[in-house]
Design an enzyme around this catalytic site. Structure first.
Site, PDB file in Angstrom:
ATOM      1  N   MET A   1     -45.467   4.059  -8.959  1.00  0.00           N
ATOM      2  CA  MET A   1     -46.542   3.840  -9.946  1.00  0.00           C
ATOM      3  C   MET A   1     -47.687   3.050  -9.321  1.00  0.00           C
ATOM      4  SD  MET A   1     -47.149   4.912 -12.882  1.00  0.00           S
ATOM      5  CE  MET A   1     -47.260   4.770 -14.657  1.00  0.00           C
ATOM      6  N   GLY A   2     -48.153   3.521  -8.164  1.00  0.00           N
ATOM      7  CA  GLY A   2     -49.353   2.932  -7.542  1.00  0.00           C
ATOM      8  C   GLY A   2     -50.582   3.577  -8.162  1.00  0.00           C
ATOM      9  N   ARG A   3     -51.673   3.522  -7.391  1.00  0.00           N
ATOM     10  CA  ARG A   3     -52.942   4.050  -7.912  1.00  0.00           C
ATOM     11  C   ARG A   3     -52.819   5.494  -8.392  1.00  0.00           C
ATOM     12  NH1 ARG A   3     -55.425   0.715  -3.663  1.00  0.00           N
ATOM     13  NH2 ARG A   3     -54.274   2.052  -2.278  1.00  0.00           N
ATOM     14  N   ILE A   4     -52.223   6.361  -7.549  1.00  0.00           N
ATOM     15  CA  ILE A   4     -52.201   7.791  -7.909  1.00  0.00           C
ATOM     16  C   ILE A   4     -51.207   8.034  -9.045  1.00  0.00           C
ATOM     17  CG2 ILE A   4     -51.797  10.135  -7.040  1.00  0.00           C
ATOM     18  CD1 ILE A   4     -52.760   9.128  -4.269  1.00  0.00           C
TER      19      ILE A   4
ATOM     20  N   THR B   1     -46.740  15.631  -4.197  1.00  0.00           N
ATOM     21  CA  THR B   1     -48.042  15.518  -3.528  1.00  0.00           C
ATOM     22  C   THR B   1     -48.045  14.272  -2.634  1.00  0.00           C
ATOM     23  OG1 THR B   1     -48.892  14.326  -5.455  1.00  0.00           O
ATOM     24  CG2 THR B   1     -49.445  16.664  -5.312  1.00  0.00           C
TER      25      THR B   1
ATOM     26  N   ARG C   1     -45.409  12.932   0.400  1.00  0.00           N
ATOM     27  CA  ARG C   1     -45.164  13.337   1.787  1.00  0.00           C
ATOM     28  C   ARG C   1     -43.908  14.217   1.791  1.00  0.00           C
ATOM     29  NH1 ARG C   1     -49.705  12.150   2.730  1.00  0.00           N
ATOM     30  NH2 ARG C   1     -50.499  10.684   4.266  1.00  0.00           N
TER      31      ARG C   1
ATOM     32  N   GLU D   1     -44.884  19.913   8.473  1.00  0.00           N
ATOM     33  CA  GLU D   1     -46.153  20.567   8.158  1.00  0.00           C
ATOM     34  C   GLU D   1     -46.779  21.055   9.445  1.00  0.00           C
ATOM     35  OE1 GLU D   1     -48.815  18.216   5.780  1.00  0.00           O
ATOM     36  OE2 GLU D   1     -47.307  17.953   4.227  1.00  0.00           O
TER      37      GLU D   1
ATOM     38  N   HIS E   1     -51.177  21.120   1.693  1.00  0.00           N
ATOM     39  CA  HIS E   1     -51.609  19.706   1.723  1.00  0.00           C
ATOM     40  C   HIS E   1     -53.117  19.584   1.435  1.00  0.00           C
ATOM     41  CE1 HIS E   1     -50.417  15.554   3.545  1.00  0.00           C
ATOM     42  NE2 HIS E   1     -51.272  15.413   2.548  1.00  0.00           N
TER      43      HIS E   1
END
Ligand code: DGY
Length: 324
Positions: A155-158, A235, A237, A266, A285
């Protein structure tokens, strides 16, 4: 006085390249693919500054090969490709681009969530293949997003920006995070432990950085806790999810669907079995890839680089301990 030498590992938006060129004698890697390890080792040998991307493994050997290096500036918020302790030991500040890509990435996580819920890529393939013969009462039935339960891991910024979007869809939002941000409480999101989140969520969206603690966080055991109707969105890693376990879970119906902006490795190999599944949506990505956001990221990376070349504190530094 001659300008400091800078290596830029790919062509980045022009506005940022101009800024870099004003302050440094820049060599820009013009290949479509990243420089090889040998090319990178050669290029950093005389460099004072490095502007790199998440596709460049900047490990201890690369840092050791760059005796003059004064700043590493990554055009991304994540920096798991950089050996941060090695840079810190050399007192090299590492810049990154937090904040500017939050909403663009959250928009995209939500786009993936909705595309998976409503089977949009399958439906598009169906129409293009000429298989649309009539309106079908049970054709390509998906799942409702409004009113469903969303589980946000990290629950960080994104994560918070995704929770804000979920409110518009009247979703119940659960989250798992070591901390309890005030913003999460204001959004009405409820903190639970990861196991409870996995068991209750209709959609699980991953927003953790890749660290030793989050690598394979979503493994066979975690997938087994999820609902058979659940949709996993990544979204963050690729290595946060165990890809073999995910394949098994999608094939056996242990979970319903996955939507992946990131894979491990990737790019994903063209013969990777995940690409053969209808219930797995995979894109390359691009969550932060809007014109405005990629330009802002590049400008921010240039600003970090220039500050480092001047010996100023980087505006966005991943290892502020280098400043004592
Ligand atoms: C980042 O910035 O870390 C994203 O993965 C790329 O936009």
């Amino acid at each position: 006085m001659s300008k400091p030498t800078v290596f830029v590992t790919r062509i980045i938006p022009e506005k940022a390249l101009q800024m870099v060129r004003e302050h440094g004698a820049a060599t820009v890697w013009e290949g479509e693919l990243p420089p090889s390890r040998d090319d990178l080792l050669r290029a950093v040998a005389g460099a004072d500054g490095l502007l790199c991307l998440l596709t460049d493994p900047v490990d201890a050997d690369v840092i050791d090969a760059a005796p003059r290096l004064r700043v590493i500036s990554q055009m991304a918020v994540g920096y798991d490709n950089i050996d941060l302790p090695a840079a810190t030991r050399r007192r090299i500040p590492v810049g990154h681009t937090p904040g500017v890509l939050t909403d663009t990435t959250a928009d995209f996580a939500f786009a993936l969530l909705m595309a998976a819920a409503r089977r949009i890529s399958e439906a598009e393939r169906f129409a293009r293949a000429g298989r649309w013969k009539t309106w079908g009462p049970t054709l390509l039935m998906g799942q409702d997003v409004y009113g469903a339960t969303l589980g946000i891991v990290g629950m960080g910024r994104i994560g918070q920006a995704v929770a804000r979007r979920a409110r518009g869809f009247e979703m119940r939002v659960l989250y798992a995070d070591p901390s309890e941000p005030e913003a999460a409480r204001e959004l009405g999101a409820v903190r639970v432990d990861l196991d409870d989140l996995l068991a209750q969520a209709d959609f699980v969206s991953l927003h953790v950085p890749l660290t030793a603690a989050t690598e394979r966080l979503i493994d066979a055991r975690a997938l087994a806790r999820m609902k058979p109707t659940a949709i996993l969105v990544n979204t963050a890693r690729g290595p946060v999810v165990d890809r073999a376990a995910l394949y098994d879970a999608l094939v056996s119906g242990q979970i319903a669907y996955a939507a992946l902006d990131v894979t491990d490795p990737e790019p994903i190999a063209p013969d990777d079995p995940l690409l053969s599944l209808d219930n797995c949506l995979i894109v390359p990505h691009i969550a932060s890839s809007s014109v405005a956001t990629r330009t802002r990221m590049a400008v921010m990376a240039a600003e970090n680089l220039i500050a480092g070349l001047k010996g100023d504190r980087l505006p966005h530094c991943a290892n502020p301990q280098v400043y004592g």
